[in-house]
Design a protein around this motif. Structure first.
Motif, short mmCIF file in Angstrom:
data_model
loop_
_atom_site.label_atom_id
_atom_site.label_comp_id
_atom_site.label_asym_id
_atom_site.label_seq_id
_atom_site.Cartn_x
_atom_site.Cartn_y
_atom_site.Cartn_z
N PHE A 92 0.85 -1.19 0.00
CA PHE A 92 0.00 0.00 0.00
C PHE A 92 0.89 1.24 0.00
CE2 PHE A 92 -2.73 -3.35 1.62
CZ PHE A 92 -3.89 -3.14 0.88
N MET A 93 1.02 1.83 -1.16
CA MET A 93 1.87 3.01 -1.33
C MET A 93 1.00 4.26 -1.46
SD MET A 93 4.58 1.15 -1.39
CE MET A 93 5.96 2.15 -1.94
N ASN A 94 -0.26 4.12 -1.14
CA ASN A 94 -1.22 5.22 -1.26
C ASN A 94 -1.13 6.18 -0.08
OD1 ASN A 94 -2.14 2.73 -0.02
ND2 ASN A 94 -4.03 3.82 0.45
N GLY A 95 -2.02 7.17 -0.07
CA GLY A 95 -2.05 8.18 1.01
C GLY A 95 -2.46 7.58 2.34
N TRP A 96 -2.61 8.47 3.31
CA TRP A 96 -2.79 7.98 4.68
C TRP A 96 -4.20 7.47 4.97
CZ3 TRP A 96 -0.63 13.26 6.65
CH2 TRP A 96 0.74 13.35 6.34
N GLU A 97 -5.18 8.00 4.22
CA GLU A 97 -6.57 7.67 4.59
C GLU A 97 -6.82 6.19 4.43
OE1 GLU A 97 -6.00 9.79 2.08
OE2 GLU A 97 -6.99 11.72 2.47
N ASN A 98 -7.42 5.64 5.42
CA ASN A 98 -7.94 4.29 5.34
C ASN A 98 -6.85 3.22 5.16
OD1 ASN A 98 -10.41 3.04 5.62
ND2 ASN A 98 -10.64 2.65 3.42
N ARG A 99 -5.63 3.62 5.32
CA ARG A 99 -4.56 2.67 5.02
C ARG A 99 -4.56 1.47 5.97
NH1 ARG A 99 1.17 5.16 5.22
NH2 ARG A 99 0.96 6.08 3.15
N ALA A 100 -4.85 1.74 7.24
CA ALA A 100 -4.85 0.65 8.22
C ALA A 100 -5.97 -0.35 7.91
CB ALA A 100 -5.01 1.21 9.64
N GLU A 127 3.46 2.05 3.10
CA GLU A 127 4.41 3.17 3.08
C GLU A 127 4.39 3.83 4.46
OE1 GLU A 127 6.54 5.64 2.19
OE2 GLU A 127 7.38 4.08 0.93
N VAL A 128 5.35 4.73 4.68
CA VAL A 128 5.43 5.44 5.96
C VAL A 128 4.20 6.33 6.14
CG1 VAL A 128 7.92 5.39 5.81
CG2 VAL A 128 6.69 7.42 5.05
N GLY A 129 3.88 6.61 7.39
CA GLY A 129 2.75 7.49 7.67
C GLY A 129 2.15 7.18 9.02
N CYS A 130 1.09 7.90 9.33
CA CYS A 130 0.44 7.81 10.64
C CYS A 130 -0.95 7.23 10.52
CB CYS A 130 0.23 9.21 11.21
SG CYS A 130 1.69 9.90 11.85
N ALA A 131 -1.44 6.75 11.64
CA ALA A 131 -2.87 6.51 11.78
C ALA A 131 -3.55 7.87 11.99
CB ALA A 131 -3.12 5.61 12.97
N TYR A 132 -4.87 7.90 11.75
CA TYR A 132 -5.65 9.07 12.13
C TYR A 132 -6.17 8.92 13.56
CZ TYR A 132 -5.57 10.89 7.38
OH TYR A 132 -5.16 11.41 6.19
N ASP A 133 -6.36 7.67 13.95
CA ASP A 133 -6.85 7.41 15.30
C ASP A 133 -6.17 6.14 15.81
OD1 ASP A 133 -9.34 8.21 17.18
OD2 ASP A 133 -9.04 6.03 17.23
N ILE A 134 -6.00 6.08 17.12
CA ILE A 134 -5.34 4.95 17.76
C ILE A 134 -6.03 3.62 17.42
CG2 ILE A 134 -4.96 3.91 20.04
CD1 ILE A 134 -2.95 5.97 19.36
#
Lengths: 423, 423
Positions: free
Chosen positions: A80-88, A104-111
């Motif tokens: 998954f090399m896409n943006g952060w939304e919904n990645r998890a 890819e690197v990035g953050c969650a939006y929520d724990i």
């Protein structure tokens, strides 16, 4: 799991990073096939497809629907090399479909998204790996190697940062209506450390987080947000589509993490002010020595005090065996090798049917830093609890020392570490 | 107050710093007399007296009792160069005795001591000044000058630190039984940023703290404390009087201050681990540029991105007029001029009967950082409120632009600022 000689990958996300990693790394691996690619943008799909066909691959199937990729039973793994939304959620669905999953690197939006990854991993046993390339940076790997050898003594503190003037990256002139500008949207609406894994990933390895140590608390502090607005005013002008944007994310976001073993970590996000050089501000401090990216100095207790850059000498002596091998067998890929090495770490894990060297617990913990920093900033810098995603297993989990990409192995004689299967 | 041509000073504290400032600065000022010196140690008194007689002064009266100095009606001013204990009470007594009061850098032990200084100042109108020499450092003064000229745009963040391997300083081999080792005692018993004014003083000026701005919250975080114990083990051995010492103060103490105008400040204490160079980590970040001590780079938006040290060119162009004048009239004193300049700032204020450029509110606010950081660390990094020692007057207090040592003056033509009375 069974061992594989060729890995079939579904490739989700064909933006700048997705295309770059195809072009520089995955398209050149003889043991990788990419039969399907996915993106919201037709233009990006065509560009990614061209990269594959130009390098001798069959034209991949193209889709806008990531669920189709997950459902493809011929695939071994999905990236998954896409943006952060919904990645998890995508990653969890991929794991539940039995596919090795890389993100890819990035953050969650929520724990909760981090727990979703953990749940998926613990229910299925299918590995997930954040492709945090900076863990395979030459400097970071040498530092880890020196830490494992005890050369810095007991480690008490680390620094890291993502310090990169990204004002133009955040406000591109070529706006693609098919794809969201997820970074700019976050800058506009959220105040937090949105990019913490380039800095924290390698530090996490140095401090053995999730394997004998863990993060306890996190506190974040944001300066006022002025840089992007002033950049837009000064450089883009009143006719720019970005004019008048009200940015929420502070120009400088400092985060302090405290760890169970008593170490502190200082992270800095610094992307919206003028600055003359990129830096990850990597620094490791121990009772017997230190290394610092800032002045490219390694210092061991007892050495003559010096201001002179001496990192190259140390590379010669203490390069991580994996980097040494990478150079010996021919440098490939972008970013000084780290893109190649992190990609190979994932592919090799799939081929051997082993856990990934950056695993579900690492991925979840690192992704948690974003939402935790947002929470702390919103509460005036109050320390927030960092969840223990291992549910106590960090107490007994050992560093990984098997597998050539494990990072944690200590090797006295680097020559014995040259593997013949590095591709 | 009346103007004076000669200032008679009572000199309390003749340790290393007290002797150094006598030897390098005060003994060489034609408008300063030091008729009385004070210390607990006979040896130190004799050494300080010798410095004065060797430079052509009359032998001073010597006393072990600071109250005697305060009671001396022939004095115009008292300098407290002694350790941290009781310094605020001494200073308040000195102010109540009508004497201009200078104190060396350092912290309060408790916030109440800061209020004691404020009370004494507000009741008597007698100025008190912390002799924070780093406010007169060439780099810090140039940065302030550039900030005042608007060259960095709107300031959003500053860094500072006291990063200095002091392991040997804290554990001296020559132990004087007459004088307490106040620094080591603090390391042993307290966990806090014990030396915050070299870093925060100049930043306070850059951010106009107490004059249009103020500190709102402070959060501090301490790593585990291992460096000093390991130094004692490794370098001093089991027979050392320091062997087995249980140190409380973390090796790395990071402090984040948030300000009313939205700026953040990051301070670092780093004194007990091996490190190869001294640094105050001074860095100013604005929407149009930055300066950083770390790589000695000044960067203004639009300049070519560079990694090269370019500070010297900027010194030529933007040196603070006061530093320019200091050099033009002949360099004197220690530490590149800042000791001389801060001393002259105090003496000139006494002579002119004006307030000091670092005043009671600055002194109190800076001294407060120590106990506030102790409190925050004890509460796991919880943000603590920084008192408003001005009781709201910061809203309307203007930067000081009169007096040659005021620091805040903006000067377009440095040549017009050459005063003829610099001694």
């Amino acid at each position: 799991m069974e061992k594989k000689t060729v890995v079939r990958i579904g490739y989700v996300g064909c933006g700048a990073r997705g295309q770059g990693m195809l072009r520089e790394c995955f398209a050149h691996m003889h043991d990788v096939e990419i039969p399907v690619i996915c993106d919201l943008s037709e233009k990006r799909l065509l560009a990614a497809s061209a990269i594959l066909t130009d390098t001798g691959h069959d034209a991949p199937k193209m889709t806008r629907d990531w669920r189709e990729v997950v459902a493809d039973e011929t695939l071994d793994a999905i990236l998954f090399m896409n943006g952060w939304e919904n990645r998890a959620a995508m990653a969890a669905a991929s794991m539940r479909a039995g596919k090795y999953t890389g993100i890819e690197v990035g953050c969650a939006y929520d724990i909760r998204e981090c727990w979703d990854l953990i749940d998926a991993f613990e229910e299925t046993g299918v590995p997930v790996m954040m492709l945090e390339n900076c863990c395979y940076g030459r400097r970071e790997m040498m530092a880890l190697n020196m830490v494992k050898k005890g050369l810095f003594g007991e480690i008490v503190h680390c620094d890291g940062g993502y310090m990169h003037n990204c004002r133009s990256v955040f406000t591109p002139s070529d706006i693609d209506p098919d794809v969201p500008n997820f970074r700019l949207e976050s800058m506009e609406r959220r105040n937090f450390h949105f990019y913490p894994t380039h800095d924290f990933g390698p530090i996490s390895k140095v401090l053995s987080v999730n394997r004998g140590n863990r993060m306890l608390t996190l506190s974040s502090f944001a300066s006022k947000a002025r840089g992007l607005a002033e950049h837009i005013d000064t450089h883009l002008g009143a006719d720019s589509p970005y004019a008048g944007m009200d940015v929420k994310c502070g120009d400088i976001v400092d985060t302090i993490i405290t760890c169970a073993n008593g170490e502190t970590v200082h992270l800095r996000l610094d992307t919206t002010l003028p600055r003359p050089y990129y830096s990850r501000g990597f620094c490791v401090r121990g009772t017997k020595g230190m290394c610092t990216e800032d002045r490219r100095i390694i210092y061991l207790d007892g050495m003559a005090e010096t201001m002179t850059e001496n990192e190259p000498e140390f590379f010669e002596k203490y390069d991580h065996p994996l980097h040494r091998e990478y150079v010996a067998l021919g440098e490939r890929g972008s970013h000084g090798g780290m893109d190649w090495l992190v990609s190979r770490a994932f592919i090799e894990a799939v081929k051997r049917g082993e856990n990934t060297p950056i695993d579900a617990y690492d991925t979840a913990a690192w992704m948690a830093i974003g939402p935790l920093s947002e929470l702390s900033i919103a509460h005036g810098g109050a320390p927030v609890d960092v969840p223990d995603f291992t549910r106590g297993r960090w107490l007994h989990r050992e560093p990984v020392t098997a597998g050539k990409y494990c990072l944690d192995a200590v090797c006295e004689d680097p020559d014995t570490r040259i593997f013949d299967d590095l591709d």
